[in-house]
Write a protein that holds these residues in place. Sequence first.
Motif, PDB file in Angstrom:
ATOM      1  N   ARG A  63     -11.875  -1.547  10.706  1.00 55.15           N
ATOM      2  CA  ARG A  63     -12.431  -2.572   9.826  1.00 55.15           C
ATOM      3  C   ARG A  63     -11.303  -3.256   9.071  1.00 55.15           C
ATOM      4  N   LYS A  64     -11.430  -4.542   8.904  1.00 56.04           N
ATOM      5  CA  LYS A  64     -10.401  -5.346   8.241  1.00 56.04           C
ATOM      6  C   LYS A  64     -10.177  -4.871   6.806  1.00 56.04           C
ATOM      7  N   ASP A  65     -11.248  -4.547   6.092  1.00 57.71           N
ATOM      8  CA  ASP A  65     -11.097  -4.117   4.697  1.00 57.71           C
ATOM      9  C   ASP A  65     -10.370  -2.777   4.606  1.00 57.71           C
ATOM     10  N   GLU A  66     -10.524  -1.909   5.609  1.00 52.47           N
ATOM     11  CA  GLU A  66      -9.787  -0.641   5.633  1.00 52.47           C
ATOM     12  C   GLU A  66      -8.288  -0.904   5.794  1.00 52.47           C
ATOM     13  N   ILE A  67      -7.940  -1.830   6.674  1.00 50.93           N
ATOM     14  CA  ILE A  67      -6.528  -2.172   6.887  1.00 50.93           C
ATOM     15  C   ILE A  67      -5.943  -2.795   5.631  1.00 50.93           C
ATOM     16  N   ILE A  68      -6.680  -3.699   5.002  1.00 50.82           N
ATOM     17  CA  ILE A  68      -6.194  -4.351   3.771  1.00 50.82           C
ATOM     18  C   ILE A  68      -6.023  -3.324   2.657  1.00 50.82           C
ATOM     19  N   LYS A  69      -6.973  -2.387   2.537  1.00 53.73           N
ATOM     20  CA  LYS A  69      -6.879  -1.342   1.501  1.00 53.73           C
ATOM     21  C   LYS A  69      -5.609  -0.500   1.702  1.00 53.73           C
ATOM     22  N   ARG A  70      -5.333  -0.073   2.931  1.00 52.85           N
ATOM     23  CA  ARG A  70      -4.140   0.719   3.211  1.00 52.85           C
ATOM     24  C   ARG A  70      -2.867  -0.091   2.956  1.00 52.85           C
ATOM     25  N   PHE A  71      -2.908  -1.360   3.313  1.00 56.35           N
ATOM     26  CA  PHE A  71      -1.756  -2.236   3.095  1.00 56.35           C
ATOM     27  C   PHE A  71      -1.454  -2.358   1.599  1.00 56.35           C
ATOM     28  N   ASP A  72      -2.490  -2.557   0.788  1.00 58.38           N
ATOM     29  CA  ASP A  72      -2.303  -2.649  -0.671  1.00 58.38           C
ATOM     30  C   ASP A  72      -1.793  -1.336  -1.255  1.00 58.38           C
ATOM     31  N   GLN A  73      -2.317  -0.211  -0.760  1.00 58.17           N
ATOM     32  CA  GLN A  73      -1.822   1.090  -1.209  1.00 58.17           C
ATOM     33  C   GLN A  73      -0.346   1.240  -0.882  1.00 58.17           C
ATOM     34  N   ASP A  74       0.023   0.841   0.324  1.00 50.33           N
ATOM     35  CA  ASP A  74       1.413   0.949   0.758  1.00 50.33           C
ATOM     36  C   ASP A  74       2.327   0.139  -0.153  1.00 50.33           C
ATOM     37  N   LYS A  75       1.930  -1.080  -0.491  1.00 54.70           N
ATOM     38  CA  LYS A  75       2.748  -1.917  -1.393  1.00 54.70           C
ATOM     39  C   LYS A  75       2.909  -1.253  -2.754  1.00 54.70           C
ATOM     40  N   ARG A  76       1.833  -0.669  -3.260  1.00 51.87           N
ATOM     41  CA  ARG A  76       1.898   0.002  -4.567  1.00 51.87           C
ATOM     42  C   ARG A  76       2.826   1.212  -4.503  1.00 51.87           C
ATOM     43  N   TYR A  77       2.745   1.992  -3.423  1.00 53.59           N
ATOM     44  CA  TYR A  77       3.625   3.150  -3.266  1.00 53.59           C
ATOM     45  C   TYR A  77       5.089   2.723  -3.176  1.00 53.59           C
ATOM     46  N   VAL A  78       5.365   1.681  -2.409  1.00 52.61           N
ATOM     47  CA  VAL A  78       6.739   1.195  -2.269  1.00 52.61           C
ATOM     48  C   VAL A  78       7.289   0.768  -3.617  1.00 52.61           C
ATOM     49  N   SER A  79       6.498   0.038  -4.405  1.00 47.93           N
ATOM     50  CA  SER A  79       7.010  -0.419  -5.705  1.00 47.93           C
ATOM     51  C   SER A  79       7.237   0.751  -6.655  1.00 47.93           C
ATOM     52  N   ILE A 101       2.916   7.222   0.787  1.00 40.37           N
ATOM     53  CA  ILE A 101       3.538   6.303   1.749  1.00 40.37           C
ATOM     54  C   ILE A 101       3.599   6.930   3.135  1.00 40.37           C
ATOM     55  N   VAL A 102       3.771   8.235   3.209  1.00 37.78           N
ATOM     56  CA  VAL A 102       3.731   8.902   4.516  1.00 37.78           C
ATOM     57  C   VAL A 102       2.332   8.742   5.124  1.00 37.78           C
ATOM     58  N   GLU A 103       1.316   8.875   4.287  1.00 39.80           N
ATOM     59  CA  GLU A 103      -0.065   8.734   4.762  1.00 39.80           C
ATOM     60  C   GLU A 103      -0.352   7.303   5.248  1.00 39.80           C
ATOM     61  N   THR A 104       0.038   6.300   4.460  1.00 40.10           N
ATOM     62  CA  THR A 104      -0.246   4.918   4.870  1.00 40.10           C
ATOM     63  C   THR A 104       0.575   4.516   6.087  1.00 40.10           C
ATOM     64  N   ARG A 105       1.853   4.935   6.123  1.00 36.78           N
ATOM     65  CA  ARG A 105       2.676   4.574   7.280  1.00 36.78           C
ATOM     66  C   ARG A 105       2.195   5.299   8.538  1.00 36.78           C
ATOM     67  N   THR A 106       1.640   6.507   8.394  1.00 37.23           N
ATOM     68  CA  THR A 106       1.067   7.207   9.546  1.00 37.23           C
ATOM     69  C   THR A 106      -0.136   6.429  10.076  1.00 37.23           C
ATOM     70  N   PHE A 107      -0.960   5.928   9.171  1.00 35.39           N
ATOM     71  CA  PHE A 107      -2.117   5.111   9.560  1.00 35.39           C
ATOM     72  C   PHE A 107      -1.656   3.884  10.355  1.00 35.39           C
ATOM     73  N   PHE A 108      -0.658   3.173   9.834  1.00 39.49           N
ATOM     74  CA  PHE A 108      -0.181   1.975  10.520  1.00 39.49           C
ATOM     75  C   PHE A 108       0.579   2.319  11.807  1.00 39.49           C
ATOM     76  N   HIS A 109       1.254   3.448  11.825  1.00 43.10           N
ATOM     77  CA  HIS A 109       1.984   3.869  13.024  1.00 43.10           C
ATOM     78  C   HIS A 109       1.016   4.144  14.179  1.00 43.10           C
ATOM     79  N   GLU A 110      -0.162   4.677  13.856  1.00 38.93           N
ATOM     80  CA  GLU A 110      -1.160   4.907  14.898  1.00 38.93           C
ATOM     81  C   GLU A 110      -1.623   3.599  15.530  1.00 38.93           C
TER      82      GLU A 110
END
Length: 161
Positions: free
Chosen positions: A93-109, A141-150
């Motif tokens: 789902r698009k909203d799931e991808i956007i949610k993970r993307f936003d989490q990733d940005k917050r973790y990086v900052s 960030i490990v969790e979000t990057r694992t999601f995107f890596h899949e």
Amino acid sequence: MYKKGDKVIILDYNGKPLIPQVVGMVEDVYGPDRVRLIMPDGAGCLEFVDRFEKIDEETYAKYHDAIRERERELPVDLQLDIRKFASKHPRRRKDEIIKRFDQDKRYVSTINAYMGRVRMYGEDNINDRFRFEYKEALYGIVETRTFFHELDDSIVIPSLP
């Protein structure tokens, strides 16, 4: 007089060690007042002998490891066009991808802010709450990057320190 292989700590203009501490090793001696140092990042620099002082192996190892920790590579923001990325993966789902993307940005900052403060003030001067947020961001960030890596193999999963 310094000789090749001596371990040194860099001093500030007041003759006190820089904070955070920076160490080096004498690579070559050019005279009584100048030497070439090898820095922990592999770079070399020509220095006057009044800009550093000799230290023992144990102190050198301690500060060298701290420098390696400070210089560890920081995660970067994912450069994704979310709409294109979501269209390539219609099962997600698009909203799931956007949610993970936003989490990733917050973790990086959070990680970048923490490492910046460590470089400015030192590890001992960081409050416990911020240290907790940093550790939470590392696992996040490990969790979000694992999601995107899949979804895309080119996205690297960072390793925990």
